[in-house]
Scaffold this active site. Structure first.
Site, short mmCIF file in Angstrom:
data_model
loop_
_atom_site.label_atom_id
_atom_site.label_comp_id
_atom_site.label_asym_id
_atom_site.label_seq_id
_atom_site.Cartn_x
_atom_site.Cartn_y
_atom_site.Cartn_z
N GLU A 288 0.82 -1.21 0.00
CA GLU A 288 0.00 0.00 0.00
C GLU A 288 0.86 1.27 0.00
O GLU A 288 0.60 2.22 0.75
CB GLU A 288 -0.97 0.00 1.18
CG GLU A 288 -1.92 -1.17 1.14
CD GLU A 288 -3.01 -1.13 2.22
OE1 GLU A 288 -4.16 -1.43 1.86
OE2 GLU A 288 -2.72 -0.80 3.37
N ARG A 321 5.32 -8.39 7.81
CA ARG A 321 3.93 -8.64 7.42
C ARG A 321 3.84 -9.09 5.96
O ARG A 321 4.62 -8.66 5.12
CB ARG A 321 3.07 -7.39 7.65
CG ARG A 321 2.96 -7.06 9.13
CD ARG A 321 2.16 -5.82 9.39
NE ARG A 321 0.73 -6.03 9.37
CZ ARG A 321 -0.13 -5.39 8.58
NH1 ARG A 321 0.31 -4.52 7.68
NH2 ARG A 321 -1.43 -5.61 8.66
N ASP A 367 -8.72 -9.35 3.07
CA ASP A 367 -8.57 -8.33 4.10
C ASP A 367 -9.70 -8.33 5.13
O ASP A 367 -10.56 -7.45 5.10
CB ASP A 367 -8.49 -6.94 3.44
CG ASP A 367 -7.94 -5.89 4.38
OD1 ASP A 367 -7.40 -6.27 5.42
OD2 ASP A 367 -8.05 -4.69 4.04
N GLU A 389 -2.42 -13.27 11.75
CA GLU A 389 -2.89 -11.95 12.20
C GLU A 389 -4.41 -11.89 12.12
O GLU A 389 -4.99 -12.13 11.07
CB GLU A 389 -2.27 -10.85 11.31
CG GLU A 389 -2.80 -9.44 11.58
CD GLU A 389 -2.14 -8.37 10.70
OE1 GLU A 389 -1.00 -8.55 10.26
OE2 GLU A 389 -2.81 -7.34 10.44
N GLU A 395 -13.00 -3.30 11.49
CA GLU A 395 -12.98 -2.48 10.28
C GLU A 395 -14.09 -2.83 9.30
O GLU A 395 -14.80 -1.96 8.81
CB GLU A 395 -11.61 -2.60 9.59
CG GLU A 395 -11.53 -1.85 8.27
CD GLU A 395 -10.15 -1.91 7.62
OE1 GLU A 395 -9.23 -2.52 8.20
OE2 GLU A 395 -10.01 -1.34 6.53
N TRP A 543 -7.96 -1.95 -6.64
CA TRP A 543 -7.51 -2.75 -5.50
C TRP A 543 -7.81 -4.24 -5.62
O TRP A 543 -7.55 -5.00 -4.69
CB TRP A 543 -8.11 -2.21 -4.20
CG TRP A 543 -7.79 -0.77 -3.94
CD1 TRP A 543 -8.61 0.29 -4.14
CD2 TRP A 543 -6.55 -0.22 -3.47
NE1 TRP A 543 -7.98 1.46 -3.81
CE2 TRP A 543 -6.71 1.18 -3.39
CE3 TRP A 543 -5.33 -0.78 -3.09
CZ2 TRP A 543 -5.70 2.03 -2.96
CZ3 TRP A 543 -4.32 0.07 -2.66
CH2 TRP A 543 -4.51 1.45 -2.61
O1 GCW Z 1 -7.15 -3.48 5.88
C1 GCW Z 1 -6.25 -2.59 5.39
C2 GCW Z 1 -6.65 -1.33 6.06
C3 GCW Z 1 -5.52 -0.37 6.22
C4 GCW Z 1 -4.36 -1.10 6.89
C5 GCW Z 1 -3.94 -2.27 6.02
C6 GCW Z 1 -2.86 -3.11 6.66
C7 GCW Z 1 -2.77 -0.26 8.46
O2 GCW Z 1 -7.73 -0.76 5.38
O3 GCW Z 1 -5.97 0.68 7.00
O4 GCW Z 1 -3.28 -0.27 7.17
O5 GCW Z 1 -5.03 -3.12 5.83
O6 GCW Z 1 -3.19 -4.13 7.26
O7 GCW Z 1 -1.69 -2.77 6.56
#
Ligand code: GCW
Length: 681
Positions: A288, A321, A367, A389, A395, A543
């Site tokens: 990202e 990560r 995600d 994780e 979220e 995305w």
């Molecule tokens: O789920 C996405 C989130 C981001 C987050 C990213 C991650 C911290 O929308 O906000 O950033 O994952 O896990 O790195």
């Protein structure tokens, strides 16, 4: 104003029939001294005063008439109590024994080390909070997972990425907060459920946070680490991969550059001069838009290993990560698949990371959606340490406005058999390190707390924090056990309260799934903030988050022959099951297959009718939650009652909006009417 809820499950409510405990709790004998033991004594004192109205005498020696005996297996003379030290042989350094003596006049809280003793104290208090008997008690515990970690996504300006409970308790105004009491209380909460590691800043490391590694902030990191250490918690920092440039004025952060290597080595030395037991670095690199080794034509191995070499002399770890994906996808392209990314990127690197590197893999391939399959990367790397994780922060699951109790989801994930190494390669056996004999492994999660008075926005979201910790300690605890514990510790024993809360919590994940994106397809949320429905919100974005709904059908074809081939990342029966339209579980159907709306599910319903039914049902379920919650007025603390009631109102509005938008969208797309003729706009 401070309410009881400030203390979450450590509010130690008054015990009415306290007689059975009063003798045993009048004295605490401490067999050794350490800051961790001090925390245990402190906790016992707070709790006994609050629950039993007893101020115990604390003595620094172990004497016969003592009631609570606190120490380690080496500092307490076990022979005096007829206990063989062998009992501790198979406990690790955090393990413990809680035992009452034969005459039931004393209780022994004995750790393998002082950390174990602290956990023993919390366990003992849990027994009291649940008002269970102390007669004939003999409990031996050792944590299943080595690393039990919390990831704060806190920024130093005080905001929290994906935070739904106010601002950071660690930072504000681009500095550390002065309210260290709240940090200490957080440490108590975490320690009481067995969390032993924390990274205190966001994985997206911005300008100010980059400087956490410098002498400007290290003294303050040290101060926080000192508090956390006294509760058995090790401090980590998230780092910026470009630090050698931004802090060191080097022209590059190339991991193979000699100066860069030296810079990291010196930096590690500096950090450890402040914090000798510093945990290490959490790294989000080349993800990202964050910097990473790719800029220099290097990969994850070179990227992680340079940090690992720097930390290795101090026993530090690199938590690297795996949330890395090719984000430049075109919606017309049906072959690229973001879900494939973690596996495609990392699997070929197995065996190349240094031993103090741990890969941190999100539980699903995309995600943290309400329903995703298990990440196929988990278990796929025999020679590489892994942690899974989770996201406690909601979220994509209601943002702590809506109730969504995630313990049932985490249980499902942990129990999942990956078949990566034949039958029995469950996720829990991979991440507890036992399956492949990993040297470091465990479970991490994104925290859901902030400086709201009740920590978690919606008070019921405290249950997720509690449950996460308990599961990291022992993934075999049942959902029901954990849920009951949390309810009783937090709300007491009124059967009505217990019944209603159990009902709501245990149903809530399914309910959230019912009114949001159907059958595992995910997304359909408002872009950026991710709350509320927006069916095409991410449909044409770069995305890689598509559902491909058109007038004929919906779903992502990830099968071998006609799809992205993602199913091929699974092992044995999982690959076959997901690849097969007939065998694919209903709840994941649209994650793996593109089907017509008239496709029949195992349940006997068509996809379109399932969408309608679950969306009407989801709203009805929320209405039931509200009805049941309202029955608790006067039975739970008023502030909590109002807090949850208010959140339920938001949840109901949200659920109705989801219902109507989803149903309308698919009615218009498919042209197929609801069999039951309900209102669809
Ligand atoms: O789920 C996405 C989130 C981001 C987050 C990213 C991650 C911290 O929308 O906000 O950033 O994952 O896990 O790195």
């Amino acid at each position: 104003f401070v309410t009881d809820s400030y203390h979450c499950w450590l509010q130690y409510r008054k015990i009415e029939n306290a007689d059975k405990y009063t003798n045993i709790a009048s004295t605490i004998s401490v067999a050794l001294q350490s800051v961790v033991i001090d925390s245990a004594v402190n906790e016992l004192k707070i709790a006994l005063k609050s629950m039993l109205d007893i101020v115990p005498t604390v003595q620094q020696s172990v004497e016969d008439e003592s009631s609570i005996i606190l120490g380690t297996y080496e500092s307490v003379n076990l022979n005096n109590y007829g206990i063989s030290p062998k009992l501790f042989d198979d406990l690790n350094e955090e393990g413990y024994l809680v035992k009452t003596t034969d005459d039931n006049r004393q209780v022994l809280l004995i750790g393998k080390t002082d950390k174990g003793a602290l956990y023993a104290a919390f366990h003992f208090l849990r027994i009291l909070q649940q008002e269970e008997s102390l007669i004939g008690l003999e409990i031996r515990e050792t944590p299943k997972n080595q690393l039990r970690m919390m990831n704060q996504w806190d920024n130093m300006n005080g905001s929290i990425e994906r935070g739904y409970s106010g601002n950071s308790i660690f930072f504000n105004d681009n500095d550390f907060t002065k309210d260290l009491a709240r940090i200490k209380d957080y440490a108590r909460l975490l320690s009481s459920v067995g969390i032993n590691a924390i990274s205190i800043n966001n994985v997206n490391v911005w300008e100010v946070e980059t400087k956490l590694l410098t002498k400007e902030f290290l003294p303050k990191v040290k101060e926080v680490a000192t508090i956390l250490r006294s509760y058995g918690i090790t401090t980590y920092l998230s780092i910026n991969y470009a630090s050698p440039i931004e802090l060191g004025n080097l022209p590059t952060a190339d991991p193979l550059d000699k100066e860069v290597e030296k810079w990291w080595a010196r930096k590690a030395e500096e950090i450890y001069s402040y914090i000798p037991d510093f945990g290490g670095f959490v790294v989000k690199a080349d993800s990202e838009g964050r910097p990473g080794p790719f800029t220099y034509g290097r990969g994850h191995v070179e990227g992680a290993n340079v940090l690992a070499r720097a930390l290795q002399p101090f026993n530090g770890k690199v938590v690297w990560r795996c949330f890395v994906y090719n984000c430049l996808q075109d919606w017309r392209d049906r072959k690229t698949d973001r879900a494939r990314a973690a596996y495609d990127n990392f699997k070929p690197l197995d065996g190349q990371f240094l031993d103090n590197v741990i890969l941190q893999v999100k539980n699903g391939p995309v995600d943290f959606q309400v329903r995703e399959p298990i990440s196929p990367l988990i278990g796929a790397m025999k020679e590489t340490n892994q942690v899974v994780e989770f996201q406690i922060a909601q979220e994509y699951t209601g943002q702590q406005k809506d109730v969504c109790y995630l313990v049932p989801q985490w249980k499902e994930i942990l129990n999942f058999d990956t078949y990566a190494d034949g039958e029995g390669s469950t996720v829990k056996s991979i991440v507890d390190g036992s399956h492949y004999n990993y040297s470091h492994s465990g479970i991490a999660a994104v925290s859901n707390i902030g400086n709201d008075i009740n920590w978690t926005g919606n008070t019921l979201a405290q249950a997720n924090l509690y449950g996460f910790g308990r599961l990291t300690w022992n993934p075999d605890l049942s959902t029901e056990e954990i849920t009951d514990e949390w309810i009783q510790l937090t709300f007491g024993h009124d059967p009505k309260v217990v019944e209603v809360l159990e009902f709501i919590l245990l149903q809530s994940w399914r309910t959230y799934e019912n009114y949001t994106a159907p059958l595992g397809v995910g997304w359909m949320v408002n872009p950026n903030h991710h709350y509320g429905p927006n069916v095409d919100g991410y449909e044409y974005s770069k995305w890689g988050t598509y559902h491909f709904a058109d007038c004929k059908g919906i779903g992502v074809d990830r099968t071998m022959k006609t799809g992205t081939g993602y199913v091929g990342q699974y092992f044995g029966p999982n690959a076959e099951r997901y690849n097969s339209l007939e065998d694919c579980p209903d709840e994941l159907l649209l994650f793996f297959h593109h089907v017509p709306y008239t496709h029949k599910l195992h349940s006997g319903e068509t996809v379109i009718q399932h969408i309608y039914n679950t969306h009407f049902q989801g709203v009805e379920e929320v209405e039931t939650f509200i009805k049941k919650w309202n029955e608790l007025e006067g039975k739970v603390e008023n502030w909590v009652f109002e807090n949850v009631k208010e959140r339920f109102q938001l949840q109901l509005e949200n659920a109705m909006e989801w219902r109507d938008r989803i149903n309308t969208y698919f009615y218009r797309k498919s042209g197929i009417a609801d069999e039951k003729n309900r209102t669809i706009y």
